[in-house]
Design an enzyme around this catalytic site. Structure first.
Site, PDB file in Angstrom:
ATOM      1  N   CYS A 111       0.810  -1.227   0.000  1.00  0.00           N
ATOM      2  CA  CYS A 111       0.000   0.000   0.000  1.00  0.00           C
ATOM      3  C   CYS A 111       0.840   1.272   0.000  1.00  0.00           C
ATOM      4  CB  CYS A 111      -0.957   0.002   1.186  1.00  0.00           C
ATOM      5  SG  CYS A 111      -0.155  -0.252   2.787  1.00  0.00           S
ATOM      6  N   SER A 143      -4.592   2.029  10.058  1.00  0.00           N
ATOM      7  CA  SER A 143      -5.408   1.004   9.409  1.00  0.00           C
ATOM      8  C   SER A 143      -4.564   0.064   8.558  1.00  0.00           C
ATOM      9  CB  SER A 143      -6.498   1.638   8.546  1.00  0.00           C
ATOM     10  OG  SER A 143      -5.939   2.521   7.593  1.00  0.00           O
ATOM     11  N   GLU A 158       8.433  -3.149   5.897  1.00  0.00           N
ATOM     12  CA  GLU A 158       7.854  -2.121   5.033  1.00  0.00           C
ATOM     13  C   GLU A 158       8.906  -1.392   4.203  1.00  0.00           C
ATOM     14  OE1 GLU A 158       3.824  -0.712   4.221  1.00  0.00           O
ATOM     15  OE2 GLU A 158       4.702  -2.394   5.310  1.00  0.00           O
ATOM     16  N   LYS A 160       9.985  -3.485   1.226  1.00  0.00           N
ATOM     17  CA  LYS A 160       8.955  -3.473   0.178  1.00  0.00           C
ATOM     18  C   LYS A 160       8.977  -2.158  -0.594  1.00  0.00           C
ATOM     19  CE  LYS A 160       5.874  -6.384   2.969  1.00  0.00           C
ATOM     20  NZ  LYS A 160       4.627  -6.379   3.774  1.00  0.00           N
ATOM     21  N   HIS A 201      -2.014   7.140   3.736  1.00  0.00           N
ATOM     22  CA  HIS A 201      -0.552   7.118   3.852  1.00  0.00           C
ATOM     23  C   HIS A 201       0.024   8.370   3.192  1.00  0.00           C
ATOM     24  CE1 HIS A 201      -0.788   3.262   5.528  1.00  0.00           C
ATOM     25  NE2 HIS A 201      -0.267   2.513   4.572  1.00  0.00           N
ATOM     26  N   ASN A 260      -4.788   4.315   1.800  1.00  0.00           N
ATOM     27  CA  ASN A 260      -4.178   2.992   1.920  1.00  0.00           C
ATOM     28  C   ASN A 260      -5.177   1.844   1.935  1.00  0.00           C
ATOM     29  OD1 ASN A 260      -4.632   4.281   4.634  1.00  0.00           O
ATOM     30  ND2 ASN A 260      -4.171   2.205   5.330  1.00  0.00           N
TER      31      ASN A 260
END
Length: 366
Positions: free
Chosen positions: A157, A188, A211, A214, A252, A341
């Site tokens: 996301c 979230s 994260e 990614k 985000h 997101n």
């Protein structure tokens, strides 16, 4: 138009619930099959999510009384749906095996899970950017002996905050050499119940497991090219990221600094960058897909925008909203970007992937 019957795997979890809510009254798709863990199997969906339905006031009427099936048995979906959305929450290897089992039964999988993002022949799709990666599906089917089934995944996301602006610049002839990205990610994104409130209120958590890796690597596969039976990563840009969790429910935000891979006299002005972004459209807009934003990139000029609470719903939560575009003293330019997101970055992004697949004929033989 007769709607296509679809299933949702992991239907009782947070992302699964979002799929079910966003598919309510969809013009092309109808949820006719829901599956989850064995502990939910055999229950009516409304009972399986009793006291933990989190997406709006009411469960969609068409889904309330569907019986939850065991997601671990792909054969149970045969005859009940044409393809499935995967929102599975399991060990990655277990997810890979299970998504392959559905594909082997002739049931395409449109996945939200991360397990297959690095599988060489699985498209990690942002429809505006790498729609051409769908060309590898035939090779994927040949390699596995699948006649009708296949797997397509969506990326993490956090990438939605900067991938379309990055792609727009590259397509306009302004390749990017290096980027520094600092994300401020909504709670979230951690699912439910997520980060404990005592850790989140009056606080910022400067680490989200996995994260940063990614954010730094997935963009290279998305910008890569199909070469024979696999997708080869792009060689640039080099990305350095810091990913943080902030006390925001949805949306985000990313602060981006980038350097162009061009001589100084060939680098775009701020005005040219904004023109590139605001004129950016792609295949989803050309095909008028139901959840495609009319304006994928929206630029705001207020000095204090974008803000999650004010801007996350832009274009029904499917746009990238950019503000504070300015010169950078270290690299070339810097800006702040925002994406929703749990919509663009999760279930609605997966649904847009499925809409592209349908429009391109990948469901015609089902």
């Amino acid at each position: 138009m007769e709607k296509i019957n679809v299933g949702v795997l992991g239907a009782t979890g947070m992302v699964g619930q979002r799929y079910i809510k966003h598919l309510e009254n969809h013009p092309w798709f109808k949820v006719t099959y829901v599956a989850a863990s064995p502990r939910s199997a055999g229950k009516l969906y409304k009972d399986a999510v009793a006291n933990r339905w989190l997406i709006g006031a009411d469960i969609p009427a068409d889904v309330q009384n569907l019986t939850v099936q065991d997601a671990n048995d792909a054969k149970l979906a045969l005859g009940k749906c044409k393809f499935v959305f995967s929102a599975l929450e399991m060990d990655k290897e277990a997810i890979k095996a299970l998504e392959s089992a559905y594909a082997a039964e002739g049931i395409p999988v449109v996945s939200n899970a991360s397990a297959n993002r690095w599988t060489d022949d699985v498209p990690m799709l942002v429809p505006e950017i790498n729609y051409s990666h769908l060309d590898i599906i035939k090779k994927q089917q040949e390699a596995h002996g699948w006649s009708k089934g296949f797997i397509v995944v969506k990326p993490n996301c956090s990438l939605q905050t900067y991938m379309m602006p990055l792609h727009a610049l590259i397509m306009a002839g302004y390749p990017v050499k290096r980027m520094i990205v600092t994300t401020e990610q909504a709670v979230s994104g951690a699912g439910y119940p997520g980060v404990p409130s005592y850790d989140m209120i009056d606080n910022i958590v400067p680490y989200i497991g996995g994260e940063e890796e990614k954010t730094e690597k997935e963009c290279l596969k998305i910008l890569g090219k199909v070469n024979g039976s696999k997708i080869e990563n792009a060689s640039a840009p080099v990305v350095s990221s810091t990913c943080t969790r902030v006390p925001v429910i949805d949306g985000h935000t990313a602060s981006v600094n980038l350097e162009f891979d061009l001589p100084e006299d060939k680098k775009p002005s701020l005005e040219e960058i904004e023109r590139v972004w605001t004129s950016y459209t792609s295949v989803p807009q050309e095909l008028n897909l139901p959840n495609a934003p009319e304006h994928p990139i929206v630029v705001r000029h207020e000095e204090n925008r974008p803000q999650p609470r004010r801007d996350r719903e832009t274009e029904k939560g499917m746009a990238c909203v950019i503000g504070r575009l300015r010169k950078c003293n270290v690299f070339d330019v810097k800006f702040v970007a925002l994406s929703h997101n749990t919509k663009r970055g999760a279930a609605l992004g997966g649904i847009l992937n499925a809409e592209l697949l349908k429009a391109k004929g990948f469901f015609d033989a089902l």
